[in-house]
Design an enzyme around this catalytic site. Structure first.
Site, PDB file in Angstrom:
ATOM      1  N   ASP A 159      -5.157  -0.383  -2.097  1.00 43.94           N
ATOM      2  CA  ASP A 159      -4.299   0.196  -3.026  1.00 43.94           C
ATOM      3  C   ASP A 159      -3.224  -1.287  -3.417  1.00 43.94           C
ATOM      4  O   ASP A 159      -3.219  -1.800  -2.940  1.00 43.94           O
ATOM      5  CB  ASP A 159      -3.674   1.575  -2.844  1.00 43.94           C
ATOM      6  CG  ASP A 159      -3.494   2.403  -4.072  1.00 43.94           C
ATOM      7  OD1 ASP A 159      -3.367   1.681  -5.240  1.00 43.94           O
ATOM      8  OD2 ASP A 159      -3.086   3.369  -3.801  1.00 43.94           O
TER       9      ASP A 159
HETATM   10  C1  BGC Z   1      -2.392   4.508  -6.973  1.00 43.40           C
HETATM   11  C2  BGC Z   1      -3.836   4.395  -7.207  1.00 43.40           C
HETATM   12  C3  BGC Z   1      -4.135   3.757  -8.418  1.00 43.40           C
HETATM   13  C4  BGC Z   1      -3.605   2.430  -8.540  1.00 43.40           C
HETATM   14  C5  BGC Z   1      -4.161   1.421  -9.551  1.00 43.40           C
HETATM   15  C6  BGC Z   1      -1.758   3.075  -7.080  1.00 43.40           C
HETATM   16  O1  BGC Z   1      -0.264   2.976  -7.377  1.00 43.40           O
HETATM   17  O2  BGC Z   1      -2.068   4.930  -5.744  1.00 43.40           O
HETATM   18  O3  BGC Z   1      -4.339   5.983  -7.169  1.00 43.40           O
HETATM   19  O4  BGC Z   1      -5.625   3.803  -8.694  1.00 43.40           O
HETATM   20  O5  BGC Z   1      -2.047   2.478  -8.297  1.00 43.40           O
HETATM   21  O6  BGC Z   1      -3.362   1.949 -10.649  1.00 43.40           O
END
Ligand code: BGC
Length: 758
Positions: free
Chosen positions: A304
């Site tokens: 993530d």
């Molecule tokens: C979130 C994810 C997301 C990623 C990319 C993160 O902050 O937890 O769910 O896919 O950002 O935008």
């Protein structure tokens, strides 16, 4: 039960390294993981992935052989903007880019990768297409309320087509985090509190995005997220600690992921939380042993956002090199935003803290997904064919889906449905003229999406009742304290035949980093409802929100309550469709609605205590100052008609633990005067087990539409998989003994029968 029958079906031999969590349950890697039930045969994984697989593997290996170490490490990097992408492409190399939208921009980046790098390896382009690209659908929690996985399939199919036309190859969805925490803002992104419901929706969404072959020009690669147990955040505070037993990890949080891997999901995203002391990004037990080992996942794991770097603040790693040294062996293949692999992998390899095989394995997985996407054959997208606005068909689908997701919580009188011939309607409440708030969290990210504001409730009502006088008076803001608008709202209510009060949450109040410590109606909205109730005129409350709310006041004082969630771009029309009875509501709650924040967690599939709540006995498990259980239970939802479920029959009384099956049949009848939908729900209880079992577990559901007076039989097939559970060594057990069956229209179903597992 004295004996157990272990279901040792698939000896996944992938447990070949010391588990980071080895201490958690003493020898779990050695014992438990060798005893998972086998993946379902004939799934999408078995069909789409096998076609052309040997040839693809050969191409991956051939490419891998040509790559320098720097080129390999470059593939492990994912960046989130164009500047970083250009810099990486002219430097160490790059695997992919996310959050950049627009076919022309993406083609320009792809030209650099394909024409100006030595091996011409195309980039993969990702985006959070969570519930729509240009056409916004209801939030996933709302979709769960439809109890109809085809709803998720519709969203995913249309979203995939729009996104791929725009050059996006890969969506960061579906999110499938089961949670008991309505304070957690990300409850909006998943399917609620039940692992079976979440798994069914996750699979429908994966299939909708990927189809049989995600190289197709209207499909994208999906990403099962967040792996794992993110929904267990203590206090519902986002990113917070999760300490979870192995049995609960495997019985509650993992099932949707396991089902998604069986359905062929291309990628998985690690979660921000710790799991029993070890952050997911450094957690070899969940990523390496369970996901890649026991489940046999062959796609790649993406971190993530800065999740690898965050191992430092978590306290697992002393610096970036340490973080990379923890994440790569644990099983994170691609690093999002932070650059610890790019900066330290070469050094770590020289210091033997990671191995060349670990790097090769990560690169191999990433290349495999790129080959499956067809990027080597067709790296570019046709800019002339980019979808920049919702098509009429997509809008119609969004409207139909949104109405299907709504839940009628209460309807006394009944006040609803409203007559189309009504003379006047007062729309009151801060969300009555809301536009983008109807989309909820993670919306409007695709090309042109923000240029299509959702239809407001007031406009939807005007269109549905063209002969009526429709007024709009906000009364207050969503979270302000000013009550000076109440008088005008009351005046409007007095002047109208009926008032529709639209209250709830803004889009920003749920989603990521949007935890709330109280989950009542924000601001003075409840007082606004009280002011309208004070007029003595008929009214209904429409809720727009991204999580369960504590609404005992509404339950006691509003004649009717319609839970509309964040319904998407056609929200106002869909709400009007339900208010005026064009659509008879048939949704059901995918999550319990608490009476008060202090009783959280409150969920239907809880374990019994040794002292289950008994109002007549003080020394039982309850609060002194609150009635027992939720305000609205899981599976609850009313209709404008009524239903009866009876005639429960089992095809047998004994279920052999190996290979047995039992068919459960009941008859559902529409006993009212209108056509409508009912969701027949099947729950099981194992009253005596070596790991105490939930008082009920959903094992099947079916949404049916019936004409007035019509009946239909509904059948479910149960197998040993439905009665088994994981123990604290992560072993799947099917134990002999009695199983109680409950069938009905919510988790409070009373129609019951039983059988015996032998
Ligand atoms: C979130 C994810 C997301 C990623 C990319 C993160 O902050 O937890 O769910 O896919 O950002 O935008």
């Amino acid at each position: 039960m004295s004996q157990q029958v272990n279901q040792e079906t698939s000896a996944a031999g992938g447990v070949n390294r010391r588990s980071v969590l080895a201490g958690l349950a003493g020898g779990v890697a050695a014992a438990g993981l060798l005893a998972q039930p086998a993946a379902a045969a004939g799934t999408a994984a078995g069909t789409a992935e096998t076609a052309g697989a040997p040839e693809r593997d050969r191409r991956v290996e051939a490419l891998l052989k040509q790559m320098t170490l720097a080129e390999k490490i470059g593939q492990l990097q994912l960046v989130g903007d164009e500047t970083a992408a250009r810099a990486a492409l002219s430097g160490g190399g790059l695997g992919g880019v996310f959050s950049v939208v627009g076919a022309a921009k993406l083609n320009a980046l792809q030209h650099i990768a394909v024409e100006r790098t030595r091996l011409k390896i195309p980039l993969i382009f990702g985006l959070d297409v969570i519930h729509g690209y240009t056409t916004n659908f209801p939030i996933p929690l709302a979709q769960g309320a439809s109890f109809d996985p085809a709803v998720a399939g519709t969203d995913a199919t249309i979203s995939a087509k729009e996104a791929r036309s725009s050059g996006i190859h890969w969506t960061y969805a579906p999110m499938m985090d089961v949670t008991h925490e309505p304070r957690w803002g990300r409850i909006a992104e998943g399917y609620g509190e039940d692992p079976h419901l979440a798994a069914r929706f996750a699979v429908a969404k994966v299939r909708g995005y990927q189809g049989d072959d995600y190289s197709a020009p209207d499909r994208v690669a999906a990403c099962a997220k967040h792996f794992v147990a993110y929904g267990g955040a203590e206090g519902g505070r986002d990113y917070n600690t999760v300490d979870v037993s192995l049995q609960r990890l495997h019985n509650l949080y993992l099932p949707p992921f396991k089902a998604s891997v069986e359905a062929g999901v291309a990628t998985v995203m690690a979660s921000f939380n710790t799991i029993s002391g070890v952050p997911a990004h450094g957690n070899g037990y969940v990523l390496h042993d369970v996901l890649k080992g026991a489940y046999g996942f062959r796609g790649f794991v993406v971190s993530d956002y800065t999740g690898i770097e965050e191992l430092i603040l978590h306290g697992l790693a002393g610096d970036g090199a340490d973080a990379a040294a923890a994440a790569l062996p644990a099983g994170v293949d691609m690093e999002m935003v932070s650059t610890n692999y790019a900066r330290f992998a070469e050094r770590l390899l020289a210091e033997r803290r990671i191995t060349g095989e670990q790097i090769d394995d990560a690169v191999r997985r990433i290349l495999l997904v790129k080959f499956r996407l067809g990027l080597f054959e067709r790296p570019y997208v046709d800019e002339a064919a980019e979808v920049k606005a919702p098509s009429p068909a997509a809008l119609a689908a969004s409207r139909q889906v949104a109405a299907r997701c709504m839940v009628l919580l209460k309807n006394d009188g009944p006040v609803l449905p409203l007559a189309k011939t009504v003379g006047s309607v007062a729309v009151v409440g801060p969300l009555g003229a809301a536009t983008y708030d109807l989309n909820g969290t993670w919306a409007g990210l695709g090309t042109g999406a923000g240029t299509t504001p959702p239809v407001t409730v007031v406009d939807g009502i005007k269109a549905a009742a063209p002969g009526a006088t429709v007024s709009y008076t906000p009364g207050c803001t969503v979270d302000g304290t000013d009550t000076s608008g109440f008088a005008a709202a009351q005046q409007a209510a007095r002047a109208a035949d009926v008032t529709v009060v639209v209250v709830g949450e803004t889009a920003a109040m749920s989603g990521e980093a949007a935890a709330r410590s109280t989950i009542d109606l924000p601001g003075v909205q409840q007082q606004l409802v009280a002011a309208i109730a004070g007029t003595g005129k008929p009214f209904v409350v429409v809720l727009v929100n991204g999580r369960p709310l504590t609404i005992p006041y509404l339950h006691d004082n509003a004649p009717a309550i319609l839970e509309a969630w964040a319904p998407g771009v056609q929200g106002g029309h869909a709400i009007a469709d339900v208010l005026f009875g064009v659509v008879n509501p048939g949704g059901k709650l995918p999550v319990s609605f608490p009476r008060a924040v202090g009783q959280i967690p409150v969920y239907y599939n809880h374990e019994n205590t040794g002292r289950p709540a008994d109002p007549a006995n003080k020394y039982t498990s309850k609060y002194l100052d609150l009635a027992t259980g939720p305000l609205y239970e899981f599976g609850h939802g009313l209709s404008y008609t009524t239903f009866r479920v009876d005639g429960l029959r089992l095809s047998g009384t004994r279920l052999p633990a190996r290979g047995g099956r039992i068919d459960v049949t009941a008859t559902v009848t529409n006993t009212g005067a209108r056509a409508g939908d009912e969701v027949v729900q099947l729950y099981l209880r194992d009253p005596v087990a070596s790991i105490v079992q939930p008082v009920r577990r959903l094992r099947g559901f079916r949404r049916v539409t019936l004409a007035p007076g019509a009946s239909t039989p509904v059948s479910f097939t149960l197998t040993p998989d439905d009665v088994g559970f994981y123990d604290n060594a992560a072993r799947f057990r099917v134990e002999p003994g009695k199983i109680e069956v409950y069938v009905g229209t919510s988790s409070a179903a009373t129609l019951t029968a039983s059988f015996t597992v032998v």
